[in-house]
Scaffold this motif. Sequence first.
Motif, PDB file in Angstrom:
ATOM      1  N   PHE B 152       0.835  -1.191   0.000  1.00 54.53           N
ATOM      2  CA  PHE B 152       0.000   0.000   0.000  1.00 54.53           C
ATOM      3  C   PHE B 152       0.875   1.248   0.000  1.00 54.53           C
ATOM      4  O   PHE B 152       2.033   1.201   0.413  1.00 54.53           O
ATOM      5  N   THR B 153       0.290   2.369  -0.440  1.00 61.05           N
ATOM      6  CA  THR B 153       1.008   3.649  -0.319  1.00 61.05           C
ATOM      7  C   THR B 153       0.665   4.248   1.041  1.00 61.05           C
ATOM      8  O   THR B 153      -0.333   3.873   1.662  1.00 61.05           O
ATOM      9  N   ASN B 154       1.482   5.192   1.464  1.00 60.52           N
ATOM     10  CA  ASN B 154       1.192   5.808   2.761  1.00 60.52           C
ATOM     11  C   ASN B 154      -0.129   6.563   2.759  1.00 60.52           C
ATOM     12  O   ASN B 154      -0.906   6.434   3.710  1.00 60.52           O
ATOM     13  N   LYS B 288      12.271  16.176   0.993  1.00 61.80           N
ATOM     14  CA  LYS B 288      11.069  16.815   0.441  1.00 61.80           C
ATOM     15  C   LYS B 288      10.132  15.857  -0.276  1.00 61.80           C
ATOM     16  O   LYS B 288       8.954  15.796   0.019  1.00 61.80           O
ATOM     17  N   ALA B 289      10.687  15.079  -1.228  1.00 61.53           N
ATOM     18  CA  ALA B 289       9.827  14.189  -2.016  1.00 61.53           C
ATOM     19  C   ALA B 289       9.593  12.900  -1.237  1.00 61.53           C
ATOM     20  O   ALA B 289       9.842  11.817  -1.719  1.00 61.53           O
ATOM     21  N   SER B 290       9.122  13.050  -0.002  1.00 61.92           N
ATOM     22  CA  SER B 290       9.011  11.895   0.890  1.00 61.92           C
ATOM     23  C   SER B 290       7.982  10.905   0.379  1.00 61.92           C
ATOM     24  O   SER B 290       6.965  11.282  -0.205  1.00 61.92           O
ATOM     25  N   ARG B 291       8.250   9.641   0.647  1.00 61.47           N
ATOM     26  CA  ARG B 291       7.294   8.616   0.226  1.00 61.47           C
ATOM     27  C   ARG B 291       6.016   8.704   1.050  1.00 61.47           C
ATOM     28  O   ARG B 291       5.033   8.062   0.757  1.00 61.47           O
ATOM     29  N   LEU B 292       6.026   9.495   2.125  1.00 63.78           N
ATOM     30  CA  LEU B 292       4.804   9.648   2.913  1.00 63.78           C
ATOM     31  C   LEU B 292       3.717  10.297   2.069  1.00 63.78           C
ATOM     32  O   LEU B 292       2.534  10.061   2.263  1.00 63.78           O
ATOM     33  N   GLU B 293       4.155  11.168   1.102  1.00 61.23           N
ATOM     34  CA  GLU B 293       3.191  11.860   0.257  1.00 61.23           C
ATOM     35  C   GLU B 293       2.960  11.140  -1.066  1.00 61.23           C
ATOM     36  O   GLU B 293       2.000  11.429  -1.756  1.00 61.23           O
ATOM     37  N   TRP B 298       4.532   2.078  -3.415  1.00 60.79           N
ATOM     38  CA  TRP B 298       3.860   0.995  -2.685  1.00 60.79           C
ATOM     39  C   TRP B 298       4.867   0.326  -1.763  1.00 60.79           C
ATOM     40  O   TRP B 298       5.682  -0.452  -2.209  1.00 60.79           O
ATOM     41  N   TRP B 299       4.812   0.640  -0.499  1.00 57.93           N
ATOM     42  CA  TRP B 299       5.849   0.124   0.394  1.00 57.93           C
ATOM     43  C   TRP B 299       5.340  -0.394   1.723  1.00 57.93           C
ATOM     44  O   TRP B 299       6.075  -1.065   2.442  1.00 57.93           O
ATOM     45  N   LEU B 300       4.079  -0.117   2.063  1.00 56.77           N
ATOM     46  CA  LEU B 300       3.594  -0.525   3.388  1.00 56.77           C
ATOM     47  C   LEU B 300       2.732  -1.784   3.317  1.00 56.77           C
ATOM     48  O   LEU B 300       2.027  -2.004   2.326  1.00 56.77           O
TER      49      LEU B 300
END
Lengths: 113, 904
Positions: B152-154, B288-293, B298-300
């Motif tokens: 899933f994505t954040n 800045k270009a954090s994977r949180l946004e 797809w990492w979670l």
Amino acid sequence: MPSQAQILPGTLDLLILKAVSLGPLHGYGVLLRIEQISQGALLVEQGALYPALFRLVRQGLLKASWGTSDNNRRAKFYELTPAGRKRLRQQADGWNRLAAAIASALNTQPEEI
Amino acid sequence: MSLLSSLRSLVTALVNRGRIENDTDEELRAHVQNRADDLEHSGLTRAEAERRARIEFGGHEKFREECRETGGGNLVQVLIQDSRYALRILRRTPLVTAVAVLSLALGIGANTAIFGLIDTVMLRLLPVAEPGELVQILRNDPSRAGPAVSSFTNPLWEQLRDQQDVFFDTFSWSAWQFNLAQGGAVHDVNGIYASGDFFNTLGVRPAAGRLFSGSDDQRGCPPTAVLSFGFWQEHFGGEQSAIGSTLPLNNHIFQIIGVSASGFYGVDVGSKFDVAVPVCAAGVFDGKASRLEQRSWWWLNIMGRIKPGLSQEQLEARLTVLSPQVFSAAVPEDWDLDGQQRFRRRTLVAVPAASGTSSMRKQFSQPLYILMAVVGLVLLIACANIASLMLARAAARQKEFAVRKALGASRWRLIRQLLTECLLLSTAGALLGILFARWGTRLLVRYISTANHKIFLDLSLDWRILSFTTAVAVLTGLLFGLLPAFRSTRVSLTSAMKGGSLAEGSERRGRLRPGKWIVASQVALSLLLLVTSGLFLHSFFKLATLDLGFDRRDVLLVNANLKSAEIPPASQNAVFDDIESRLGAIPGVVAVGRSVRTPVSNFEWNQRIQVDAPDAPHGEDALVYFNFISAGYFPALRTPLLEGRNFNRGDTVSSAPVVIVNQTFAHKFFPRSPALGQSIRTNDSPAKKAPAMQIVGVVRDSKYESLREETYSQAFFPASQIPEAADSENFELRAERSPSALIPSVQDAVRQVNKGISLDFHSLAAQVGDSLVQDRLLATLSTFFGGLALLLAMIGLYGALGYLVTMRRAEFGVRMALGARPASILSLVMKDVAVVLGSGVTAGAFTSLLTVGFLQKMLFGLTARDPLTMVAAIGLLSAAGFLAGYLPARRAMRVDPMAALRYE
């Protein structure tokens, strides 16, 4: 002396319990007491006695302890445990009912049918 | 009699056995004395009275025995008696016993080891509170076939976390490697990103300090970390002072807030975590270009604990309702409209996760089941061996059985005696086997670990493994014990007591005796195993010698990561160039190349390609696998350029974009015209039109990520024209001699460029080998067990024939006395060997043909009914069989007629 009868299968335990209920006895004493209370009518085989005693002790109906006999011999004395007393009462009742039933059956006259 | 009192009498009977017997003796003596007293009173002399009393009473021994029989503990006593006797019998033939126990230990040990792995990888529940309530949440794409996906994505995770109402609690996590070293050689630890509720939801308690809570996991959180118990012990000696101290992860300083309980290794079976950081800490690393946004990173992975009382149907229904809300709120805006539509139609599904998740499970479940079958067969063969051993031994004990029967032992008692012996053997085998298994499982786990994925499994024994071993031990004991026990106790008193002519009595020639049947089935099973191992070996050999399109030998792979050195993106390319030329100058380096990805690695980069040609491939067919490389790459890997030119210094950011493609690409996209000189484009993104790239060269096909893949269409672009600078690139160093000897000079050379650069080393051969770990496992283990099976079958054949020859000694003696020549005796015995081998091989060949089909999926480059493998297996087995049979046959040939007849 009346003629001696073989003991019916299953009744030896009952007789031992009865004999011991009259007071603690050693093995040989049990033998004599059975002869005595049956007025010599019942004969217990000497060798069959001990396995029976052993079995009753194991079933917790008798308890055994070492003591000294009248003639100053070391002997193992058997007495009834509460469980043994209860068992004796049950078996005696059962036996009496059976004996009465069989006796009444055998005494039946033709006209009573 | 109550259970308690019977138990008590059993215990007294066992503990005081001696005392009770003395008691009985004394009591019986007293009885006789009392009787004698009475007889004496009646006027007999004392001596006469005692004599009479003793006669009346009869034998003491009989009553003692009767008293003992009615006493408790009888069964146990008999069992102890049986075991003692069995031990004595087994000790009498130490070599045979040792061989039997050892082969059982190997068999049971192998079974326990493989079952232990199956249990740990597939069956065991997670060591957390109420694992049965855990489910993993997956996403399903209705527009695409295939299983649901776990990543899933954040933004999706945050939507789900905040909107769901079906779970008691949810958490997300992602496994990641963190580098502890600050520059220089990489020191990776196993990290996880864990959402704030990770530990509470699982019910894991802290061993020290505190674990994450919701407030630790919010955007912009300070960098905090939780250690695993093992890591705390290893790196901080379990000191309380670790709490509050700091740890550098990927060059960022994290504060340690606590330690998780011992015995908790994470939810991924097959790996463990050392350090956990909150999900929000990704912002610390990414900037800045954090994977949180990021809406398409797809990492979670997500798990939840179901609310009690909620059925699976209710859960599914709720998730279906929930899905559109969750997905709509996190649509990736840079996707094309069609893609966005499909994204919104995705759904959430939940699967039970009581035993955690595991990538290992998928990879190894099939090999493990195959190995389970293999070791099961090996144990069966070992059992057959021991059964024929027992038969032979029981036959030699016929006289003993006859004597025991004559003395009044029942047949049941004899059978019990023999079975006790067998169970004793199998118990000894099982105990030793558990030791073998402990050692073997560890070895296996190390064997399937690779440089990139160290397998970690909690290998503690649990009830499941122990009951499995117990069951196996009892079953094998009965299996090899029952037939001999029943056959050999069917003894006729008179013939056995007369002795001697036993063998002829039971031997009817022309018919296979049970002993031979056993050996024939051993041969059949061994053939099945040999064919299996032959297939795996053959397939592995094909993989290992496969032409990969590059030369894997003597290549050192160096991964250089500039991130920790804080080099600005604009100058990264220049730094990589600098490193490349310095590495090329190291003595012992024959050639050096540079690339974004290395061959046969998991890192995959693909995109759809457009070409201006009629009926060009489109959709999934137009998918092309990318790499960015320097001019040195192909020479260093020895991939030949077939047409056109290699990249050169003229290919720069400002020059026209160029590309080199492989043969498959050329054939697929330009089947009729030469590919050289053609233009290709990547698919346009909504933002801008992709530039055209000209094909300047065609290279030979090579493997991209796996040796089993059908060759992919590949395109190579010059590293100098890379659109976005990469933090980390790889160098391929072709070494003159040993690649690993270059490591110190590589470290020196890179340090001269910048001390902060992290380096990671692998050899290309090992990287390729690691992708074959499944095949290597199956090939090695099945060969080992196949060899073991062959050895066991040979021992079985040797033993059975040796026994037969001994039995027929007299017959051979007579034949020879009547003028038979040794050669004819030899052929007599070898005919037996041929019958046994022939029937075994035929049965084995049929069984193999029927069963090997299901191995097909695991094989590479050959069919499961590969005739060459079959013929080789039959040849090997027959040769070994005839050898094992020849030795006893030669003994038969040398029988001295006089000696044999005299013996009779």
